[in-house]
Design an enzyme around this catalytic site. Structure first.
Site, short mmCIF file in Angstrom:
data_model
loop_
_atom_site.label_atom_id
_atom_site.label_comp_id
_atom_site.label_asym_id
_atom_site.label_seq_id
_atom_site.Cartn_x
_atom_site.Cartn_y
_atom_site.Cartn_z
N ARG A 259 18.58 38.48 -6.91
CA ARG A 259 19.56 38.76 -7.16
C ARG A 259 21.03 37.96 -6.49
O ARG A 259 21.19 38.89 -5.48
CB ARG A 259 20.00 40.20 -7.44
N HIS A 263 24.70 44.18 -7.67
CA HIS A 263 24.04 44.83 -8.72
C HIS A 263 24.54 44.83 -9.99
O HIS A 263 24.04 44.46 -10.86
CB HIS A 263 23.64 46.38 -8.31
N TYR A 272 25.04 46.64 2.18
CA TYR A 272 23.65 47.04 2.65
C TYR A 272 22.76 45.72 2.48
O TYR A 272 21.73 45.80 2.83
CB TYR A 272 23.20 47.89 1.27
C1 LIG Z 1 15.93 55.84 -15.25
C2 LIG Z 1 17.16 55.22 -14.83
N1 LIG Z 1 17.30 55.98 -13.37
C3 LIG Z 1 18.22 55.26 -12.79
C4 LIG Z 1 19.12 54.20 -13.26
C5 LIG Z 1 20.28 53.72 -12.46
N2 LIG Z 1 20.02 52.54 -12.01
C6 LIG Z 1 20.35 51.36 -13.08
S1 LIG Z 1 20.01 50.07 -12.49
C7 LIG Z 1 19.06 50.65 -11.08
C8 LIG Z 1 18.24 49.67 -10.16
C9 LIG Z 1 17.35 48.97 -10.99
O1 LIG Z 1 16.42 48.06 -10.09
P1 LIG Z 1 15.43 47.04 -10.69
O2 LIG Z 1 14.45 47.77 -11.53
O3 LIG Z 1 14.87 46.44 -9.75
O4 LIG Z 1 16.31 45.99 -11.66
P2 LIG Z 1 17.38 44.91 -11.29
O5 LIG Z 1 18.75 45.82 -11.35
O6 LIG Z 1 17.34 44.55 -9.55
O7 LIG Z 1 17.59 43.92 -12.03
C10 LIG Z 1 19.27 51.85 -11.12
C11 LIG Z 1 18.43 52.90 -10.22
C12 LIG Z 1 18.82 53.97 -14.80
N3 LIG Z 1 19.83 53.02 -15.12
N4 LIG Z 1 17.96 54.43 -15.28
#
Ligand SMILES: Cc1ncc(C[n+]2csc(CCOP(=O)(O)OP(=O)(O)O)c2C)c(N)n1
Ligand SMILES: [Mg+2]
Lengths: 375, 324
Positions: A259, A263, A272
């Site tokens: 990425r 985020h 971080y």
């Molecule tokens: C069930 C749930 N818990 C927490 C969140 C908050 N949240 C949104 S994105 C994220 C991280 C997602 O990481 P990843 O699966 O690696 O996907 P990326 O964003 O890196 O593409 C979090 C914790 C959420 N959207 N849904």
């Protein structure tokens, strides 16, 4: 009593176009034609442009939070391109705009969604894409269920579902994998391992060396591929799709990518992430790599680049215009899309919206008559 | 005295309690190194170490379930669920385990647990980042539910929650997070769970609310005709509800309006109306009014202000109640 190894597993890594844009011709056989690579490269530029404009829209208050796809375009496009448009189903998270667009989602829908408008999820008929999924790790079960339906009806179709590295920690992910393995459902699990889940690094999510090896526990083939390599992503996905169509059940793909942006627009990754790590991955940017490849083959030059960038700008301007041009939805719409048929209480709330504060019998107390008399 | 906003007050309270009681452990997604997506846990990991401020894998059921285990092993876990919409995966652990352990073991095993969750709408957030689920958990026997609306109350209620021997859901109205500062003393103090606050005294009508709508109600109060004297109650604790404060006020005013962001049907307004008619029937001049969210899915943010009980709609509800 014997003590012996009863099971052993290994995980393959697939790379076809390396960081220096050198192609492994043998592995590239029967993957992408020159025209296809060119087409997908152009899509990368358009998607990158959309990302940049979306970022600016958010910063200028014209759009809410937006998750940039920057750096992951090859993973989204290579996999989306392998799937059959109009037949296979794309079940995404939120970092694979490119795949959704390849399968026919009008591009302004994505902006509408992030502009806080459900009409961005109102997928047109014939577009086999489910809406952006906000709750992490949930959509893979839906893809598995769809795939079970395809299998029951003996349709040669496959569901392709996307999710991040963080999502592999959710219970729903494991249940989806287990169901898919158990029912031999034609589904492709496509994990975009971009190394981070907001501020949490990949190593915190799991003590496994690879995410791909999780496939082993659910009895399905898994592979790790270079997610910034269109050829590898395409080949891994195509193999998984072919296997699923031939009755071989589910597969798992871990696309190793990064990425490059925060985020979302609500995040500041500088807090971080080590700038050196970001730097190192920036040099593996799929746009740089595929441009180099096309140029070396004499298929691309500065003029084409400039022309494509200009075209991308125009396309994105159009998308923004389409998303911003749409009239604000009415509150009645929210009520009307609650059920096929509105229960009386919801109808009452809907119909008293403009006359009563509370959605109860309008003007039970005769307030309006009272006010009118005063006026 | 130091001035703090809601985020800073909660952060300060967490640090205060972690300093005082080494059993307190904070865990959740992004709460450690990054200090939480709203920065509520900022600086805690650097100060208390990675064993006590834990960045977990992305799994709410995991967070809630292990927090229960931590509590069973005599720790004082304070898990964070990043947004109310992601309580879903944690629901089973929270409702079927945390809430029931004491009863099903006849108090042999208890779960001192404080679950922090940002809630509510009004900040232009994406889907599932704006709901108000308090009634669901108030309807779950064995759980306490609090929702401070001010920095001062936030500290006192958080300390009370962490020190409570039973599971407490601590809802943080994110719309208030940075909306204002007030004096929050460094000293130790608690606000008892189950105690409402009379924000403004009045004699003609009682308005009962909690969380972010407190400020919408204050705005509505300012817009009322000069001669209307409104009493505003900030419930602060959703369960166990402070019936005495509500009853005393409504007996005095004879009129009541309940305001909340959650959907009207089966929202806390329904429970409070019922309490009022049970205890104040002979004092009532008008039916209890509810100004609430609609019985629809919380809309995406383009329409969130139409959905939420904003000041003009509250004012209208108050005037309707007064018209009887
Ligand atoms: C069930 C749930 N818990 C927490 C969140 C908050 N949240 C949104 S994105 C994220 C991280 C997602 O990481 P990843 O699966 O690696 O996907 P990326 O964003 O890196 O593409 C979090 C914790 C959420 N959207 N849904
Ligand atoms: Mg990730």
């Amino acid at each position: 009593m014997p003590r012996k190894t009863v099971f052993q597993a290994s995980v393959e890594f697939l790379q076809i176009l390396d960081e220096d844009a050198k192609l492994d011709a043998k592995l590239a056989k029967d993957t992408l034609t020159d025209d296809e690579v060119k087409f997908l490269y152009e899509q990368m530029i358009i998607n990158r442009q959309l990302d940049e404009i979306a970022f600016k829209l958010q910063r200028s208050g014209r759009m809410g939070t937006y998750p940039q796809n920057k750096g992951q375009e090859a993973a989204a496009l290579g996999s989306g391109f392998a799937a059959k448009k109009g037949s296979d189903y794309i079940v995404p998270c939120y970092r694979e705009n490119g795949s959704m667009f390849l399968h026919g989602l009008p591009m302004h829908y994505v902006l509408l969604h992030w502009m806080g408008d459900e009409r961005g999820n109102q997928i047109p008929d014939g577009v086999n894409v489910t809406p952006i999924a906000i709750p992490i790790g949930t959509q893979m079960l839906h893809a598995t269920g769809m795939a079970m339906a395809f299998k029951i009806r003996k349709e040669p179709r496959v569901a392709v579902t996307y999710f991040g590295d963080g999502a592999t920690s959710e219970g729903d992910f494991h249940e989806a994998m287990n169901f898919a393995g158990s029912f031999q459902a034609p589904v492709v699990f496509f994990c975009q391992n971009n190394q981070w889940a907001i501020s949490v690094p990949r190593e915190t999510q799991t003590n496994c060396e690879t995410i791909a090896q999780k496939s082993v526990a659910y009895g399905m083939p898994g592979i790790q591929c270079d997610g910034n390599d269109l050829f590898a992503v395409f080949r891994a996905t195509r193999e998984a799709l072919d296997r699923a169509r031939a009755g071989g059940g589910p597969s798992f793909i871990e696309a190793v990518t990064y990425r490059l942006a925060d985020h979302t627009t609500a995040d500041d990754a500088k807090r971080y992430r080590d700038p050196e790590e970001v730097e190192a991955w920036a040099s593996k940017d799929p746009i740089i790599r595929h441009r180099k490849y096309l140029e070396a083959k004499g298929l691309w030059d500065d003029a084409k680049q400039a022309e494509t960038e200009a075209r991308a700008k125009t396309i994105v301007q159009e998308i923004v215009r389409a998303a911003e041009g749409i009239e604000k939805p009415s509150v009645e719409e929210v009520f009307d899309s609650t059920f096929a048929e509105l229960p009386p209480e919801i109808r009452r709330q809907r119909d008293t919206l403009r006359t009563s504060s509370i959605g109860q019998e309008p003007d039970q107390a005769g307030l309006r008559a009272h006010e009118e008399a005063r006026a | 005295m130091p001035e703090r906003n809601l985020v800073q007050a909660i952060n300060h309270a967490l640090a205060h309690e972690m300093e005082r009681d080494e059993r307190v452990v904070v865990l959740g997604e992004d709460v450690g190194f990054n200090g939480g997506v709203f920065r509520v846990t900022e600086g805690l990991q650097a100060r208390f170490g990675r064993d006590r401020v834990v960045d977990t894998p992305l799994a709410e059921s995991g967070i809630m379930g292990t927090a229960i285990g931590l509590a069973m092993a005599d720790m004082r876990p304070v898990p964070e669920i990043q947004f109310e919409g992601f309580l879903g995966p944690a629901y089973d652990q929270l409702v079927n385990h945390a809430a029931r352990y004491r009863t099903r073991t006849r108090s042999a095993i208890t779960i001192p647990l404080t679950v922090r969750v940002p809630v509510g709408g009004g900040i232009h957030a994406p889907e599932l980042h704006s709901d108000s689920p308090e009634a669901i958990y108030a309807h779950t026997p064995g759980l306490k539910v609090v929702m401070p609306s001010t920095p001062y109350d936030a500290k006192g209620l958080l300390l009370a929650a962490i020190r409570d021997p039973d599971p407490v859901l601590y809802f943080e109205p994110k719309r208030v997070y940075r909306s204002f500062k007030e004096e929050v003393p460094d000293e130790d103090y608690t606000i008892p769970i189950g105690q409402a606050k009379v924000v403004s005294e009045g004699t003609d009508i009682t308005v009962i609310t909690w969380g972010a709508p407190v400020f919408q109600c204050l705005a509505a109060m300012d817009a009322l005709p000069e001669d209307v004297s409104m009493e505003l109650i900030d419930l602060r604790t959703i369960y166990p509800i402070d019936m005495d404060t509500v009853i005393e006020s409504v007996r005095k005013t004879g009129r009541a309006v309940v305001v909340h962001e959650a959907p009207k049907t089966c929202g806390m307004g329904a429970e409070i109306s019922s309490i009022i008619q049970e205890h104040c029937f002979l004092h009532l001049e008008a039916p209890v009014q509810r100004v609430a969210g609609f019985d629809t899915v919380m809309p995406y943010y383009k329409l969130e202000l139409e959905y939420l009980p904003e000041a003009p709609r509250i004012e209208k509800g108050i005037m309707e109640c007064l018209a009887y």
